[in-house]
Design a protein around this motif. Sequence first.
Motif, mmCIF file in Angstrom:
data_model
loop_
_atom_site.group_PDB
_atom_site.id
_atom_site.type_symbol
_atom_site.label_atom_id
_atom_site.label_comp_id
_atom_site.label_asym_id
_atom_site.label_seq_id
_atom_site.Cartn_x
_atom_site.Cartn_y
_atom_site.Cartn_z
ATOM 1 N N THR A 1 30.325 31.405 2.530
ATOM 2 C CA THR A 1 31.514 30.628 1.576
ATOM 3 C C THR A 1 31.426 31.422 0.170
ATOM 4 O OG1 THR A 1 30.481 28.531 2.644
ATOM 5 C CG2 THR A 1 31.468 28.467 0.442
ATOM 6 N N ARG A 2 30.222 31.928 -0.406
ATOM 7 C CA ARG A 2 30.317 32.938 -1.386
ATOM 8 C C ARG A 2 31.382 34.171 -1.353
ATOM 9 N NH1 ARG A 2 24.778 31.821 -2.029
ATOM 10 N NH2 ARG A 2 24.345 33.547 -1.342
ATOM 11 N N ARG A 3 31.502 34.622 0.179
ATOM 12 C CA ARG A 3 32.413 35.703 0.408
ATOM 13 C C ARG A 3 33.761 35.211 0.432
ATOM 14 N NH1 ARG A 3 28.094 37.293 -0.889
ATOM 15 N NH2 ARG A 3 29.261 37.522 -2.715
ATOM 16 N N GLY A 4 34.087 33.865 0.265
ATOM 17 C CA GLY A 4 35.312 33.224 0.458
ATOM 18 C C GLY A 4 35.763 32.908 1.817
ATOM 19 N N THR B 1 27.510 41.363 13.782
ATOM 20 C CA THR B 1 26.357 42.049 13.916
ATOM 21 C C THR B 1 25.848 42.457 12.368
ATOM 22 O OG1 THR B 1 27.048 42.903 16.143
ATOM 23 C CG2 THR B 1 24.853 43.586 15.160
ATOM 24 N N LEU B 2 26.162 41.259 11.410
ATOM 25 C CA LEU B 2 25.360 41.507 10.034
ATOM 26 C C LEU B 2 24.031 41.197 10.095
ATOM 27 C CD1 LEU B 2 26.526 42.172 6.960
ATOM 28 C CD2 LEU B 2 26.724 39.759 6.992
ATOM 29 N N LEU B 3 23.270 42.157 9.455
ATOM 30 C CA LEU B 3 22.093 41.761 9.181
ATOM 31 C C LEU B 3 21.406 42.893 8.173
ATOM 32 C CD1 LEU B 3 19.528 44.015 10.792
ATOM 33 C CD2 LEU B 3 20.684 42.806 12.684
ATOM 34 N N VAL B 4 20.436 42.192 7.402
ATOM 35 C CA VAL B 4 19.835 43.030 6.429
ATOM 36 C C VAL B 4 18.344 43.033 6.595
ATOM 37 C CG1 VAL B 4 19.404 43.190 4.091
ATOM 38 C CG2 VAL B 4 21.608 42.676 4.747
ATOM 39 N N SER B 5 17.646 43.953 6.487
ATOM 40 C CA SER B 5 16.221 43.991 7.028
ATOM 41 C C SER B 5 15.284 43.106 5.989
ATOM 42 C CB SER B 5 15.646 45.162 6.798
ATOM 43 O OG SER B 5 15.604 45.960 5.640
ATOM 44 N N VAL C 1 16.598 41.394 1.729
ATOM 45 C CA VAL C 1 17.260 40.399 1.348
ATOM 46 C C VAL C 1 17.455 39.986 -0.029
ATOM 47 C CG1 VAL C 1 17.185 39.451 3.794
ATOM 48 C CG2 VAL C 1 15.604 38.753 2.049
ATOM 49 N N ARG C 2 18.716 39.306 -0.247
ATOM 50 C CA ARG C 2 18.861 39.092 -1.549
ATOM 51 C C ARG C 2 18.822 40.286 -2.604
ATOM 52 N NH1 ARG C 2 19.528 33.910 -2.008
ATOM 53 N NH2 ARG C 2 18.882 33.901 -4.205
ATOM 54 N N HIS C 3 19.308 41.342 -2.054
ATOM 55 C CA HIS C 3 19.310 42.334 -3.052
ATOM 56 C C HIS C 3 20.966 43.017 -3.160
ATOM 57 C CE1 HIS C 3 15.151 42.378 -3.233
ATOM 58 N NE2 HIS C 3 15.165 43.100 -4.221
ATOM 59 N N GLY C 4 21.754 42.489 -2.713
ATOM 60 C CA GLY C 4 23.374 42.677 -2.595
ATOM 61 C C GLY C 4 23.887 43.479 -1.527
ATOM 62 N N VAL C 5 22.859 43.658 -0.391
ATOM 63 C CA VAL C 5 23.088 44.636 0.508
ATOM 64 C C VAL C 5 24.041 44.097 1.364
ATOM 65 C CG1 VAL C 5 22.152 46.006 2.526
ATOM 66 C CG2 VAL C 5 20.880 45.877 0.473
ATOM 67 N N GLY C 6 23.859 42.686 1.716
ATOM 68 C CA GLY C 6 24.945 41.952 2.776
ATOM 69 C C GLY C 6 26.215 41.897 2.182
ATOM 70 N N ARG C 7 26.256 41.572 0.867
ATOM 71 C CA ARG C 7 27.380 41.622 0.010
ATOM 72 C C ARG C 7 28.264 42.629 0.136
ATOM 73 N NH1 ARG C 7 28.173 38.892 -5.836
ATOM 74 N NH2 ARG C 7 30.519 39.607 -6.084
ATOM 75 N N ALA C 8 27.625 44.095 -0.069
ATOM 76 C CA ALA C 8 28.122 45.387 -0.204
ATOM 77 C C ALA C 8 28.723 45.737 1.158
ATOM 78 C CB ALA C 8 27.344 46.268 -0.549
HETATM 79 C C1 LIG Z 1 29.073 37.319 11.471
HETATM 80 C C2 LIG Z 1 27.524 37.670 11.529
HETATM 81 O O1 LIG Z 1 27.085 38.717 11.839
HETATM 82 S S1 LIG Z 1 26.365 36.282 11.272
HETATM 83 C C3 LIG Z 1 24.666 36.723 11.149
HETATM 84 C C4 LIG Z 1 24.482 36.794 9.848
HETATM 85 N N1 LIG Z 1 23.153 37.557 9.920
HETATM 86 C C5 LIG Z 1 21.840 36.920 9.807
HETATM 87 O O2 LIG Z 1 22.037 35.689 9.890
HETATM 88 C C6 LIG Z 1 20.780 37.660 10.128
HETATM 89 C C7 LIG Z 1 19.718 37.243 8.994
HETATM 90 N N2 LIG Z 1 20.242 37.277 7.477
HETATM 91 C C8 LIG Z 1 20.377 38.440 6.859
HETATM 92 O O3 LIG Z 1 20.241 39.649 7.402
HETATM 93 C C9 LIG Z 1 20.678 38.272 5.320
HETATM 94 O O4 LIG Z 1 20.233 37.070 4.773
HETATM 95 C C10 LIG Z 1 22.156 38.088 5.145
HETATM 96 C C11 LIG Z 1 22.812 39.428 5.906
HETATM 97 C C12 LIG Z 1 22.844 36.814 5.789
HETATM 98 C C13 LIG Z 1 22.821 38.347 3.694
HETATM 99 O O5 LIG Z 1 22.394 39.688 3.099
HETATM 100 P P1 LIG Z 1 21.681 39.706 1.631
HETATM 101 O O6 LIG Z 1 21.703 41.213 1.672
HETATM 102 O O7 LIG Z 1 20.288 39.173 1.678
HETATM 103 O O8 LIG Z 1 22.741 39.302 0.762
HETATM 104 P P2 LIG Z 1 23.169 39.387 -0.671
HETATM 105 O O9 LIG Z 1 22.048 39.758 -1.359
HETATM 106 O O10 LIG Z 1 24.136 40.242 -0.690
HETATM 107 O O11 LIG Z 1 23.539 37.907 -1.077
HETATM 108 C C14 LIG Z 1 22.811 36.911 -1.136
HETATM 109 C C15 LIG Z 1 22.619 36.212 -2.434
HETATM 110 O O12 LIG Z 1 21.307 36.934 -3.001
HETATM 111 C C16 LIG Z 1 21.395 36.797 -4.252
HETATM 112 N N3 LIG Z 1 20.964 38.018 -4.819
HETATM 113 C C17 LIG Z 1 21.485 39.227 -4.671
HETATM 114 N N4 LIG Z 1 20.987 39.914 -5.362
HETATM 115 C C18 LIG Z 1 19.767 39.595 -5.919
HETATM 116 C C19 LIG Z 1 18.499 40.024 -6.818
HETATM 117 N N5 LIG Z 1 18.491 41.131 -7.274
HETATM 118 N N6 LIG Z 1 17.742 38.903 -7.072
HETATM 119 C C20 LIG Z 1 17.909 37.861 -6.681
HETATM 120 N N7 LIG Z 1 18.955 37.325 -5.964
HETATM 121 C C21 LIG Z 1 19.919 38.142 -5.544
HETATM 122 C C22 LIG Z 1 22.579 36.288 -4.712
HETATM 123 O O13 LIG Z 1 22.772 34.936 -4.986
HETATM 124 C C23 LIG Z 1 23.494 36.582 -3.742
HETATM 125 O O14 LIG Z 1 24.537 35.809 -3.661
HETATM 126 P P3 LIG Z 1 26.006 36.519 -4.492
HETATM 127 O O15 LIG Z 1 25.843 38.012 -4.574
HETATM 128 O O16 LIG Z 1 27.098 35.833 -3.556
HETATM 129 O O17 LIG Z 1 25.861 35.459 -5.678
#
Ligand SMILES: CC(=O)SCCNC(=O)CCNC(=O)[C@H](O)C(C)(C)COP(=O)(O)OP(=O)(O)OC[C@H]1O[C@@H](n2cnc3c(N)ncnc32)[C@H](O)[C@@H]1OP(=O)(O)O
Length: 173
Positions: free
Chosen positions: A121-124, A78-82, A86-93
Amino acid sequence: MTDRQAPRPFSVRPARSDDMVGIHAMLEPYVQRGILLGKDIVVLYEATQQFLVAEADGELIGCGALHVMWEDLGEVRTLLVSDDWVRHGVGRAIVEQLEANARALGLTRLFCLTFEVDFFTRRGFEPIGEQVVDPDVYSQLVRSPDAGIHEFLDLAHVKPNTLGNTRMLKRLV
Ligand SMILES: CC(=O)SCCNC(=O)CCNC(=O)[C@H](O)C(C)(C)COP(=O)(O)OP(=O)(O)OC[C@H]1O[C@@H](n2cnc3c(N)ncnc32)[C@H](O)[C@@H]1OP(=O)(O)O
């Protein structure tokens, strides 16, 4: 010059019971699209201690959960980011904190089932094809009523839920 935006402040903390209605609402669109497994609100309340939430300005912007499956094995769920975040490092954190929690619990392997293969994959995490538990453990896990464990075991009745997902595993070092 770079087009990378300035970091937007957010925090990650353990969930509280009063976060669950918000998590349920954030989850619903992904359940409709077949991306995440649907959970009744009562199931979310029962899993409160498994959840972390991310918030900014007092608003929920993401969540993720850690489910213990076996002595050495857990699952990121249940990993998700609004959309706005997205792409602000929230999923990673969130994943990094879930991994820290997994280590503290004594787990050495983390499973996930996902369409977001590049992110994990980026998370290992690495894709896995076959069963990663021995037959004795399998025979115990199969007794669980939990749908996520049925997906982990790739049981026939949950295959329609998991179509197109990738099974991934990370060894925690
Ligand atoms: C097991 C499960 O629950 S599977 C289900 C997974 N969830 C989903 O599929 C729901 C829909 N998706 C999502 O909610 C999101 O896209 C997630 C959870 C998969 C990823 O969350 P995000 O917060 O977008 O990811 P996050 O930003 O941490 O990382 C993604 C990439 O964005 C990029 N990024 C991060 N910050 C920035 C920024 N400020 N500017 C530009 N790019 C950025 C980076 O490339 C980053 O990868 P890296 O840190 O490994 O180099």
